[in-house]
Enzyme design. Sequence first.
Site, short mmCIF file in Angstrom:
data_model
loop_
_atom_site.label_atom_id
_atom_site.label_comp_id
_atom_site.label_asym_id
_atom_site.label_seq_id
_atom_site.Cartn_x
_atom_site.Cartn_y
_atom_site.Cartn_z
N TRP A 178 50.45 32.46 35.04
CA TRP A 178 50.90 32.71 33.75
C TRP A 178 51.44 34.22 33.68
O TRP A 178 50.38 35.04 33.82
CB TRP A 178 50.27 32.31 32.42
CG TRP A 178 50.97 32.51 31.25
CD1 TRP A 178 52.20 32.40 30.69
CD2 TRP A 178 50.02 33.26 30.24
NE1 TRP A 178 52.10 33.06 29.45
CE2 TRP A 178 50.76 33.82 29.31
CE3 TRP A 178 48.78 33.85 30.20
CZ2 TRP A 178 50.78 34.24 27.88
CZ3 TRP A 178 48.35 34.49 29.03
CH2 TRP A 178 49.27 34.51 27.78
N TYR A 221 56.66 28.74 33.17
CA TYR A 221 56.30 30.02 33.30
C TYR A 221 57.49 30.62 34.11
O TYR A 221 57.65 29.93 35.34
CB TYR A 221 54.99 30.08 34.20
CG TYR A 221 53.84 29.41 33.35
CD1 TYR A 221 53.65 29.44 32.08
CD2 TYR A 221 52.39 29.42 34.16
CE1 TYR A 221 52.58 29.14 31.53
CE2 TYR A 221 51.45 28.91 33.75
CZ TYR A 221 51.31 28.61 32.28
OH TYR A 221 50.40 28.26 31.41
N SER A 240 46.74 20.73 26.31
CA SER A 240 46.67 22.07 26.27
C SER A 240 46.65 22.77 24.70
O SER A 240 47.74 22.24 24.12
CB SER A 240 47.53 22.95 27.09
OG SER A 240 47.28 24.44 26.97
N GLN A 279 43.01 22.45 27.82
CA GLN A 279 43.25 23.55 28.22
C GLN A 279 43.41 24.89 27.02
O GLN A 279 44.62 24.89 26.68
CB GLN A 279 44.30 24.00 29.26
CG GLN A 279 44.36 25.25 29.88
CD GLN A 279 45.46 25.34 30.94
OE1 GLN A 279 46.15 26.35 31.22
NE2 GLN A 279 45.34 24.61 32.04
N TRP A 315 41.89 29.19 29.35
CA TRP A 315 42.68 30.41 29.72
C TRP A 315 42.43 31.83 29.03
O TRP A 315 41.81 31.46 27.87
CB TRP A 315 44.14 29.96 29.80
CG TRP A 315 44.68 29.76 28.53
CD1 TRP A 315 44.89 28.38 27.74
CD2 TRP A 315 45.23 30.64 27.31
NE1 TRP A 315 45.48 28.52 26.41
CE2 TRP A 315 45.78 29.57 26.32
CE3 TRP A 315 45.87 31.90 27.47
CZ2 TRP A 315 46.44 30.19 25.36
CZ3 TRP A 315 46.46 32.46 26.26
CH2 TRP A 315 46.73 31.59 25.33
N PRO A 349 40.06 34.18 29.62
CA PRO A 349 38.85 34.51 29.34
C PRO A 349 38.57 36.15 29.44
O PRO A 349 37.25 36.39 28.71
CB PRO A 349 37.90 33.81 30.62
CG PRO A 349 38.99 33.95 31.76
CD PRO A 349 40.29 33.53 31.05
N LYS A 363 39.39 48.45 29.62
CA LYS A 363 40.39 49.47 29.92
C LYS A 363 41.22 49.99 28.80
O LYS A 363 41.75 51.05 28.93
CB LYS A 363 41.30 49.01 31.16
CG LYS A 363 42.12 47.86 30.57
CD LYS A 363 43.10 47.54 31.83
CE LYS A 363 43.81 46.05 31.52
NZ LYS A 363 44.68 45.62 32.60
N GLY A 385 44.20 35.40 36.34
CA GLY A 385 45.34 35.91 36.86
C GLY A 385 45.37 37.16 37.54
O GLY A 385 44.05 37.81 37.42
N GLN A 409 41.79 42.08 42.24
CA GLN A 409 41.27 41.60 41.03
C GLN A 409 40.83 40.28 40.90
O GLN A 409 39.93 39.66 40.44
CB GLN A 409 42.80 41.39 40.02
CG GLN A 409 43.11 42.89 39.45
CD GLN A 409 44.51 42.77 38.76
OE1 GLN A 409 45.13 41.84 39.02
NE2 GLN A 409 44.50 43.63 37.81
#
Length: 334
Positions: A21, A54, A152, A177, A205, A207, A216, A285, A291
């Site tokens: 996503w 998406y 979801s 979800q 999704w 998290p 950051k 993601g 990452q």
Amino acid sequence: MEFRYLGNSGLKISAVTYGNWLTHGSQVENDVATQCVHAALEHGITTFDTADAYANTAAERVLGEALAGQRRESLEIFTKVYWPTGPAGHNDTGLSRKHILESINGSLRRLQTDYVDLYQAHRFDYETPLEETMQAFADVVRSGKALYIGVSEWTASQIRAGVSLANQLGIQLISNQPQYSMLWRVIESEVVPASKQLGLSQIVWSPIAQGVLTGKYVPGQPAPEGSRATDQKGGANTIQRFMRDEVLSRVQELRPIADDLGLSMAQLAVAWVLQNENVASAIIGASRPAQVEDNVRAAGVQLSDDVMDRIDEVIGAVAETDPEKTSSPASRPA
């Protein structure tokens, strides 16, 4: 990598799921997207989540190309249906029989596969009879185009109604979800108890709260250039609910906890959601392969009760817990 059963099914999925996503077909170039997918595979991720909406179908196509050549039986590929694709015509959205049956064919074509392991209702459709929706999903399963059904961002009552119909139709509705993180806990009081009772797991999704829980974003300072908060393609809008100084200050107080455990802030955030016994997997993601490597190390991390209590002391006051916010505000009203 840790593997967990999805709901009361025999399907095992990786505790960390790779999702695309806001990234594939949008934020990152296709070659980088492919590198991220391959990094996920290299680090033991076998479960991949996407949706037809998406990047207006581009994300599915990019994921299909990135997974081409992999042993299909070793993967779990999930996609979703509800939001409009293409020109957004009058039948191009929702959970009508027409939209579901047309959408699954498009998703399979773009993903370059004969079936998906999990086909998910991306939202609840207030304008289509639930009986019609579940019958269409049952036909998708019986045709072999999907193995299991999920939803979801459904409320507890919607999940109960969906499971009841699925049972009558002889298919398995095994997952929900929702958004879930230290900062967004709206599923805990109603959705999770209902899911436990009915045999569903959560595939959560965001998290890391769209990157906020990495630490950051510093209160009183501009968002880093190139971060989600500066992305005008959609990311900046989704993250705004967390960009208050009160929240950002509390997040900074998590850093000593992560340091004591030898974890990055992102790893701590992912490990936290995986402590919930009803969570089968956390979706991550990535806009670069590094990452993926960082986040995947949260799999298998066990946080003690003392650590969970410390996190609650820091974050509890700013965490959203209202179950009325389970449904997406973008869902069509009754």
